[in-house]
Design a protein around this motif. Structure first.
Motif, PDB file in Angstrom:
ATOM      1  N   VAL A  49     -18.233 -51.780 -11.868  1.00 52.46           N
ATOM      2  CA  VAL A  49     -18.377 -50.814 -12.957  1.00 52.46           C
ATOM      3  C   VAL A  49     -19.213 -49.636 -12.463  1.00 52.46           C
ATOM      4  O   VAL A  49     -20.290 -49.810 -11.908  1.00 52.46           O
ATOM      5  CB  VAL A  49     -19.046 -51.460 -14.183  1.00 52.46           C
ATOM      6  CG1 VAL A  49     -19.280 -50.411 -15.253  1.00 52.46           C
ATOM      7  CG2 VAL A  49     -18.174 -52.595 -14.710  1.00 52.46           C
ATOM      8  N   VAL A  50     -18.707 -48.436 -12.638  1.00 57.61           N
ATOM      9  CA  VAL A  50     -19.401 -47.243 -12.181  1.00 57.61           C
ATOM     10  C   VAL A  50     -19.904 -46.463 -13.382  1.00 57.61           C
ATOM     11  O   VAL A  50     -19.132 -46.098 -14.260  1.00 57.61           O
ATOM     12  CB  VAL A  50     -18.461 -46.349 -11.340  1.00 57.61           C
ATOM     13  CG1 VAL A  50     -19.182 -45.087 -10.922  1.00 57.61           C
ATOM     14  CG2 VAL A  50     -17.964 -47.110 -10.125  1.00 57.61           C
ATOM     15  N   LYS A  51     -21.204 -46.246 -13.432  1.00 58.58           N
ATOM     16  CA  LYS A  51     -21.772 -45.413 -14.487  1.00 58.58           C
ATOM     17  C   LYS A  51     -21.863 -43.978 -13.966  1.00 58.58           C
ATOM     18  O   LYS A  51     -22.415 -43.731 -12.908  1.00 58.58           O
ATOM     19  CB  LYS A  51     -23.158 -45.932 -14.881  1.00 58.58           C
ATOM     20  CG  LYS A  51     -23.111 -47.309 -15.537  1.00 58.58           C
ATOM     21  CD  LYS A  51     -24.500 -47.753 -15.978  1.00 58.58           C
ATOM     22  CE  LYS A  51     -24.436 -49.109 -16.673  1.00 58.58           C
ATOM     23  NZ  LYS A  51     -25.776 -49.577 -17.101  1.00 58.58           N
ATOM     24  N   HIS A  52     -21.315 -43.073 -14.727  1.00 58.00           N
ATOM     25  CA  HIS A  52     -21.251 -41.680 -14.287  1.00 58.00           C
ATOM     26  C   HIS A  52     -22.470 -40.928 -14.818  1.00 58.00           C
ATOM     27  O   HIS A  52     -22.515 -40.547 -15.981  1.00 58.00           O
ATOM     28  CB  HIS A  52     -19.950 -41.030 -14.759  1.00 58.00           C
ATOM     29  CG  HIS A  52     -18.739 -41.629 -14.135  1.00 58.00           C
ATOM     30  ND1 HIS A  52     -18.215 -41.176 -12.949  1.00 58.00           N
ATOM     31  CD2 HIS A  52     -17.965 -42.684 -14.505  1.00 58.00           C
ATOM     32  CE1 HIS A  52     -17.154 -41.891 -12.624  1.00 58.00           C
ATOM     33  NE2 HIS A  52     -16.988 -42.817 -13.560  1.00 58.00           N
ATOM     34  N   SER A 100      -9.961 -47.940  -6.783  1.00 54.63           N
ATOM     35  CA  SER A 100     -11.353 -47.520  -6.977  1.00 54.63           C
ATOM     36  C   SER A 100     -11.492 -46.007  -7.021  1.00 54.63           C
ATOM     37  O   SER A 100     -10.561 -45.262  -6.724  1.00 54.63           O
ATOM     38  CB  SER A 100     -12.221 -48.067  -5.842  1.00 54.63           C
ATOM     39  OG  SER A 100     -11.896 -47.435  -4.609  1.00 54.63           O
ATOM     40  N   HIS A 101     -12.679 -45.548  -7.426  1.00 54.85           N
ATOM     41  CA  HIS A 101     -13.108 -44.151  -7.329  1.00 54.85           C
ATOM     42  C   HIS A 101     -12.160 -43.172  -8.018  1.00 54.85           C
ATOM     43  O   HIS A 101     -11.894 -42.079  -7.527  1.00 54.85           O
ATOM     44  CB  HIS A 101     -13.305 -43.762  -5.860  1.00 54.85           C
ATOM     45  CG  HIS A 101     -14.370 -44.565  -5.185  1.00 54.85           C
ATOM     46  ND1 HIS A 101     -14.107 -45.761  -4.558  1.00 54.85           N
ATOM     47  CD2 HIS A 101     -15.710 -44.370  -5.083  1.00 54.85           C
ATOM     48  CE1 HIS A 101     -15.230 -46.267  -4.085  1.00 54.85           C
ATOM     49  NE2 HIS A 101     -16.220 -45.447  -4.403  1.00 54.85           N
ATOM     50  N   GLN A 102     -11.687 -43.590  -9.171  1.00 51.41           N
ATOM     51  CA  GLN A 102     -10.817 -42.712  -9.938  1.00 51.41           C
ATOM     52  C   GLN A 102     -11.648 -41.628 -10.615  1.00 51.41           C
ATOM     53  O   GLN A 102     -12.727 -41.887 -11.136  1.00 51.41           O
ATOM     54  CB  GLN A 102     -10.046 -43.516 -10.983  1.00 51.41           C
ATOM     55  CG  GLN A 102      -9.137 -44.578 -10.376  1.00 51.41           C
ATOM     56  CD  GLN A 102      -8.357 -45.341 -11.416  1.00 51.41           C
ATOM     57  OE1 GLN A 102      -8.059 -44.822 -12.487  1.00 51.41           O
ATOM     58  NE2 GLN A 102      -8.032 -46.590 -11.105  1.00 51.41           N
ATOM     59  N   THR A 119     -18.955 -31.092 -11.191  1.00 54.80           N
ATOM     60  CA  THR A 119     -18.669 -31.409  -9.797  1.00 54.80           C
ATOM     61  C   THR A 119     -18.756 -32.922  -9.621  1.00 54.80           C
ATOM     62  O   THR A 119     -19.581 -33.587 -10.246  1.00 54.80           O
ATOM     63  CB  THR A 119     -19.676 -30.718  -8.867  1.00 54.80           C
ATOM     64  OG1 THR A 119     -21.003 -30.887  -9.390  1.00 54.80           O
ATOM     65  CG2 THR A 119     -19.385 -29.237  -8.753  1.00 54.80           C
ATOM     66  N   ARG A 120     -17.899 -33.476  -8.764  1.00 54.74           N
ATOM     67  CA  ARG A 120     -17.780 -34.925  -8.603  1.00 54.74           C
ATOM     68  C   ARG A 120     -18.004 -35.313  -7.149  1.00 54.74           C
ATOM     69  O   ARG A 120     -17.266 -34.889  -6.261  1.00 54.74           O
ATOM     70  CB  ARG A 120     -16.390 -35.392  -9.041  1.00 54.74           C
ATOM     71  CG  ARG A 120     -16.135 -35.182 -10.522  1.00 54.74           C
ATOM     72  CD  ARG A 120     -16.992 -36.121 -11.339  1.00 54.74           C
ATOM     73  NE  ARG A 120     -16.862 -35.863 -12.761  1.00 54.74           N
ATOM     74  CZ  ARG A 120     -16.826 -36.813 -13.684  1.00 54.74           C
ATOM     75  NH1 ARG A 120     -16.899 -38.081 -13.339  1.00 54.74           N
ATOM     76  NH2 ARG A 120     -16.743 -36.502 -14.962  1.00 54.74           N
ATOM     77  N   TYR A 121     -19.013 -36.138  -6.933  1.00 56.90           N
ATOM     78  CA  TYR A 121     -19.353 -36.562  -5.574  1.00 56.90           C
ATOM     79  C   TYR A 121     -19.653 -38.050  -5.588  1.00 56.90           C
ATOM     80  O   TYR A 121     -20.300 -38.566  -6.505  1.00 56.90           O
ATOM     81  CB  TYR A 121     -20.579 -35.779  -5.075  1.00 56.90           C
ATOM     82  CG  TYR A 121     -20.791 -35.839  -3.584  1.00 56.90           C
ATOM     83  CD1 TYR A 121     -20.077 -35.013  -2.733  1.00 56.90           C
ATOM     84  CD2 TYR A 121     -21.705 -36.716  -3.017  1.00 56.90           C
ATOM     85  CE1 TYR A 121     -20.261 -35.050  -1.361  1.00 56.90           C
ATOM     86  CE2 TYR A 121     -21.898 -36.769  -1.648  1.00 56.90           C
ATOM     87  CZ  TYR A 121     -21.168 -35.932  -0.821  1.00 56.90           C
ATOM     88  OH  TYR A 121     -21.355 -35.981   0.531  1.00 56.90           O
ATOM     89  N   MET A 134     -10.263 -41.739  -2.365  1.00 62.44           N
ATOM     90  CA  MET A 134     -11.076 -40.750  -3.075  1.00 62.44           C
ATOM     91  C   MET A 134     -10.438 -39.367  -3.039  1.00 62.44           C
ATOM     92  O   MET A 134     -10.462 -38.635  -4.037  1.00 62.44           O
ATOM     93  CB  MET A 134     -12.484 -40.723  -2.477  1.00 62.44           C
ATOM     94  CG  MET A 134     -13.287 -41.967  -2.810  1.00 62.44           C
ATOM     95  SD  MET A 134     -14.945 -41.984  -2.108  1.00 62.44           S
ATOM     96  CE  MET A 134     -14.618 -42.347  -0.394  1.00 62.44           C
ATOM     97  N   CYS A 135      -9.842 -39.013  -1.912  1.00 66.84           N
ATOM     98  CA  CYS A 135      -9.220 -37.693  -1.804  1.00 66.84           C
ATOM     99  C   CYS A 135      -7.913 -37.597  -2.564  1.00 66.84           C
ATOM    100  O   CYS A 135      -7.356 -36.508  -2.713  1.00 66.84           O
ATOM    101  CB  CYS A 135      -9.001 -37.345  -0.334  1.00 66.84           C
ATOM    102  SG  CYS A 135     -10.533 -36.969   0.543  1.00 66.84           S
TER     103      CYS A 135
END
Length: 999
Positions: A493-496, A532-534, A541-543, A627-628
């Motif tokens: 789970v990724v918290k943004h 992943s990494h959607q 900006t997204r990094y 990711m790209c």
């Protein structure tokens, strides 16, 4: 007199450890307090000044660390105490009346500078440049005695920068635990002199507009003439000259001059054009000049046509493809050599990255110089700042933050200012971040962010990379220490989190930058990586500031060989962690006939570990590609770029692995851990990215789901193109499943666009093994302008019948082999001692008589494939096939950032992509750990086709052959033949047909 600068680093210096010196309870002085050097105490050598040069120390040149000279190559050796670096200086008589100063590139931790037994300088900031004015004590035309007293009170050699340490009553900022003196220069100027020049690029992009900001210290008030000259670094041809008058007051002055240089060429990573800016100031008879190297380029963070905020350089959108570098270096510990710096940049470019991130540690100047010259973006972090309660201390002391610690706050602010002033002329440097995984925003953090913006508003300045995650980190670490390496779903789970930032050329603090860390790793490739990494939200900006933490093997051989060439008799600080494996490769390379294996890619001892590193290249390469494949992605940083010293944690009671790491694409010597081309295929700026989305293992007539994305980072113009996808097997059979699909390419600053999701049926005619999907994009002229590949494994035993039909074989008590041969329609029977065979497949250990019969058949030309295990090893030793007992077994592979164990198998694999007839044991094809053995000794010729290696000196053979008469004995301990294991069947079929060349 014009400025004279003499590098005195390469003259003869001496290094001596003053182990009797008292330092533990010293009063420490802030940068402001140490400005009046007369108020600071003197700390002469404990043997006295007169006997310092008589001590039994080391003769050295700079830069140098205590550890590389005194550790005897043992990585956990440490010295907390006082060391002396000393040399002689001769100042020419014509310099009398001038300002004489010493410029230090960096020192650590506390530096006290003595000239002619007088204390002239004091610095506690650590690893940043500073000057010491020694004019008052210089003897012109005579020998001047110069000594630098370095005190190292502690530090860290782990991956983190949250562990503070105590020095007497003071708590110190975290930094790397080394005693160092970097390059030192003698600088002689008039008393009016230039302190700093900032060649600042200003808007608009591509306008070649500069603002020259010059800081001058004048000894009188009056008018001065300023000259500015811009010239090309390579040709030295001038592209701009101008002069103007300005008024100087006594003391510090700053003046700005804006200029435009129309004919200058822009700097970018493809054309790294560099220029020199020379600023000369003349005030009466006083004159001084400084020359700074720079490039014409403008970075912006602005809206793309999609409405998303994206990174732009020179008006064109860019992606920041990077990996995190902790700043530890083989042998030296604390600084990069010229060779390591260049390797670091060249290797990043070789794998298709566009950047390197200095991580939890201030940047290394030499690497930035190479990045300027060769074309690579840099990302810098000063290291050592934590707010709130994120600093941890050893021995159970309370956690704390930097606030309410005046010494720490002042040290950090000076460190930040020195860093930015040192590095802001590097065109390669695009981004500053204040901290790692510390998004707390306090008044103090606002203060240092504003300070950075005031010093250099031409870069993107970020509060933190990643977020505060200590509770989850400690849970994760606890699981790791219990050897639970599975990436549980809840950890995905990724918290943004949005981070405060200053965009280039803005003084407005905003909160619209998202930087997420997704640190985790199993012991092998996981198909979930493709999901992943959607990135679906718009605007910020997204990094991805830390991605994965997969490990790979160091190039033990090359790092150890480099140690032999160290200057001044340096042993290096950590050679012990490379020596063991180096010696095993040295001992076994020739007798195992490793050269020429792995499709001919092993040509030297240093190539061996790279084969085991192919899995890491594949895993992180596919991460990068994934990711790209989302247009809004601005960049990422793989965890990580460089390995560390691996000396264990400083938290009491915690396992050694807690703060160690080996998750890196390069080792400490900046050698890539695997072939660059294996990685670079997935990072190409123009490609059709194909992602299998319903698994990797199939049977005939199975349906493969493919996600299809065009990655087009400014390469293709907008318009209509046609795409086709061809399915191809190992035998060359192929068919086009999707043909002439029309693709409307958006082009411009759209860097990725979703194409059709495709379902392909695997024709029953396809041969078992690797099946490839080849996609091509064709323009209106019929030319292929982009391509891409994906692979799966197909379980089709019948397709191996062609290569087995000319063979007659047998099995010996091996049910799985019998079943596999039957499925392939091969000609076989149970072992008959009276029959002749092309191959013998044996699992259970026979008695000696049976084995003697089998070996006789091998001697006459049969191939014997053995399911090799401990019983077989003992029997082959008894009959003198092996000449030394096998004593070591097992190849356990572990995950996470201190994962261990990587291997390869070759020759019996088939057409894997991009690695050919070799795969890594932690790649996508294997479903479990291999097995292996050591030692492997025989009086007969032997060859090894697979090895497994683990830190620091564990080696296992995973696949091998022994020449016996006209035939061969093939030993396969690695992947036991099983009906549901496609890889094991591929290996088996190719082994039994080995004398016919396999597939």
């Amino acid at each position: 007199m014009a400025r004279q600068r003499r590098d005195i680093s390469q003259q003869q210096w001496h290094l001596w450890l003053d182990q009797e010196a008292k330092w533990q309870n010293d009063k420490l002085y802030t940068p402001n307090e140490s400005k009046d050097i007369s108020k600071l105490p003197m700390n002469p050598p404990t043997v006295g000044w007169s006997k310092l040069e008589e001590q039994d120390g080391k003769t050295i040149t700079l830069p140098a660390t205590v550890e590389e000279f005194y550790s005897k190559g043992v990585n956990d050796w440490e010295y907390h105490g006082v060391s002396w670096y000393f040399t002689d200086l001769i100042i020419p008589t014509e310099a009398e009346g001038k300002r004489i100063a010493l410029h230090f590139e960096k020192t650590r931790l506390r530096a006290e500078i003595y000239v002619n037994e007088r204390l002239m300088g004091y610095d506690l900031v650590s690893e940043t440049p500073f000057d010491v004015d020694i004019t008052k004590v210089v003897k012109y035309g005579q020998v001047n005695k110069m000594a630098v007293r370095i005190t190292n009170a502690g530090g860290t050699r782990g991956w983190n920068d949250v562990f503070a340490f105590n020095w007497g009553e003071c708590t110190m900022l975290p930094s790397h635990d080394f005693s160092i003196v970097g390059h030192v220069s003698l600088v002689m100027t008039d008393k009016t002199y230039i302190e700093n020049v900032f060649v600042k690029n200003i808007l608009p992009a591509c306008g070649n507009k500069l603002e020259i900001i010059t800081e001058v210290n004048s000894h009188v008030e009056g008018e001065a003439k300023v000259e500015i000259e811009i010239s090309k670094v390579e040709s030295k041809a001038y592209v701009f000259k101008d002069s103007f008058k300005t008024l100087l007051s006594k003391g510090a002055n700053t003046f700005n001059k804006q200029i435009v240089v129309p004919e200058a060429k822009l700097w970018d990573i493809h054309s790294p054009n560099l220029y020199n800016c020379k600023v000369t100031i003349s005030e009466g008879e006083q004159t001084d000049d400084i020359c700074e190297r720079f490039g014409f380029r403008v970075m912006e963070v602005k809206e793309a046509t999609t409405g998303n905020l994206q990174y732009f350089l020179n008006g064109e959108r860019i992606r920041h493809k990077s990996a995190i570098d902790w700043g530890y270096y083989a042998h030296t510990g604390a600084y990069a050599t010229e060779e390591m710096a260049e390797k670091s940049v060249r290797n990043a470019k070789a794998i298709g990255h566009t950047a390197i991130n200095f991580h939890r540690q201030i940047g290394e100047p030499l690497i930035m110089e190479k990045a300027d010259e060769l074309g690579l973006y840099m990302y810098e972090e000063p290291g050592g700042i934590k707010t709130g309660d994120l600093f941890l201390t050893p021995k159970g002391l309370p956690a704390f933050g930097i606030e309410n610690h005046p010494l720490l706050m002042e040290l950090f602010e000076v460190r930040l200012e020195r860093m930015i002033k040192r590095d802001r002329n590097h065109p390669s440097l695009l981004i500053y971040t204040m901290a790692n995984e510390d998004k707390k925003f306090t008044d103090y953090r606002a203060k240092v962010l504003q300070l950075a913006n005031e010093l250099d508003d031409s870069r993107f300045i970020i509060n933190s990379s990643g977020s505060n995650a200590w509770p989850s980190f400690l849970n994760l670490l606890g699981s790791f220490m219990k050897h639970s390496i599975t990436c549980a779903p809840e950890r995905r789970v990724v918290k943004h989190f949005s981070h405060y930032n200053y965009k280039p050329y803005s003084s407005q603090l905003e909160k619209d930058h998202v930087d997420c860390h997704t640190v985790n790793a199993s012991d092998r490739f996981e198909e979930e990586i493709f999901e992943s990494h959607q990135v679906k939200k718009t605007r910020p900006t997204r990094y991805w500031g830390e991605v994965g933490c997969y490990c790979g093997p160091a190039n033990w051989y090359d790092v150890c060989e480099d140690q032999k060439n160290l200057p001044d008799g340096r042993e290096g600080y950590d050679n012990n962690i490379y020596q063991g494996m180096h010696d095993k490769l040295e001992a076994n390379y020739d007798k195992w006939h490793l050269e020429g294996t792995c499709d001919g890619t092993i040509q030297s001892k240093s190539d061996v570990s790279k084969q085991a590193g192919r899995g890491l290249m594949y895993i992180d390469g596919r991460f990068s590609q994934t990711m790209c494949s989302y247009d809004a992605t601005d960049g990422y940083a793989i965890n990580g770029w460089s390995s560390g010293p691996q000396v264990g944690s400083q938290l009491e009671g915690q396992e050694r692995a807690g703060m160690d790491w080996d998750s890196a694409l390069c080792d400490e010597g900046r050698n890539l851990k695997g072939p660059a081309e294996d990685y670079a295929y997935w990072t190409r700026p123009l490609q059709i990215a194909l992602f299998r989305s319903n698994g990797a293992y199939f049977k005939p007539n199975g349906k493969v789901d493919l996600r299809c994305v065009l990655i087009n980072e400014g390469a293709l113009t907008a318009g209509d193109y046609k795409m086709s996808i061809t399915v191809r097997d190992r035998k060359g059979y192929k068919y086009t499943n999707k043909k002439d699909m029309v693709v409307h390419v958006k082009g411009g600053d759209t860097f990725a666009q979703e194409l059709d999701k495709i379902k392909l049926t695997l024709d029953s005619k396809l041969a078992g093994g690797h099946v490839s999907f080849d996609a091509v994009l064709i323009d209106n002229e019929g030319d292929i302008v982009a391509e891409g590949k994906e692979q799966v494994l197909l379980d089709n035993p019948q397709s191996f019948g062609d290569q087995l039909k000319e063979l007659k074989g047998c099995t010996y008590k091996w049910d799985a082999a019998t079943k596999a041969l039957k499925a392939a329609n091969a000609t076989y029977e149970d072992f008959n001692p009276h029959a002749s065979y092309d191959f013998i497949a044996a699992a259970e250990v026979p008695d000696k008589n049976e084995l003697t019969t089998m070996l006789h058949k091998v001697k006459e030309g049969s191939t014997m494939v053995i399911n090799f295990n401990e019983g077989w090893a003992k029997l082959l030793l008894d009959v003198d096939i092996l000449s030394e007992a096998v004593t070591e077994w097992g190849c356990e592979q572990t995950g996470f950032w201190y994962g261990n164990g990587w291997g390869y198998v070759s020759e019996f694999i088939g057409d894997a992509f991009p690695s050919g007839n070799v795969i890594s044991t932690n790649g996508w094809q294997p479903t479990g750990d291999p097995n292996g053995f050591y030692p492997f000794e025989s009086k007969y010729d032997k060859r090894v086709y697979g090895l497994w290696m683990a830190r620091h000196d564990i080696m296992r053979v995973t696949m091998a052959s022994i020449d016996y008469g006209k035939g061969k004995i093939l030993l396969n301990p690695s992947y036991e033949l099983a009906d549901k294991d496609i890889l094991s069947k591929i290996i088996f079929y190719n082994m039994i047909s080995f004398n016919l060349g396999g597939i």
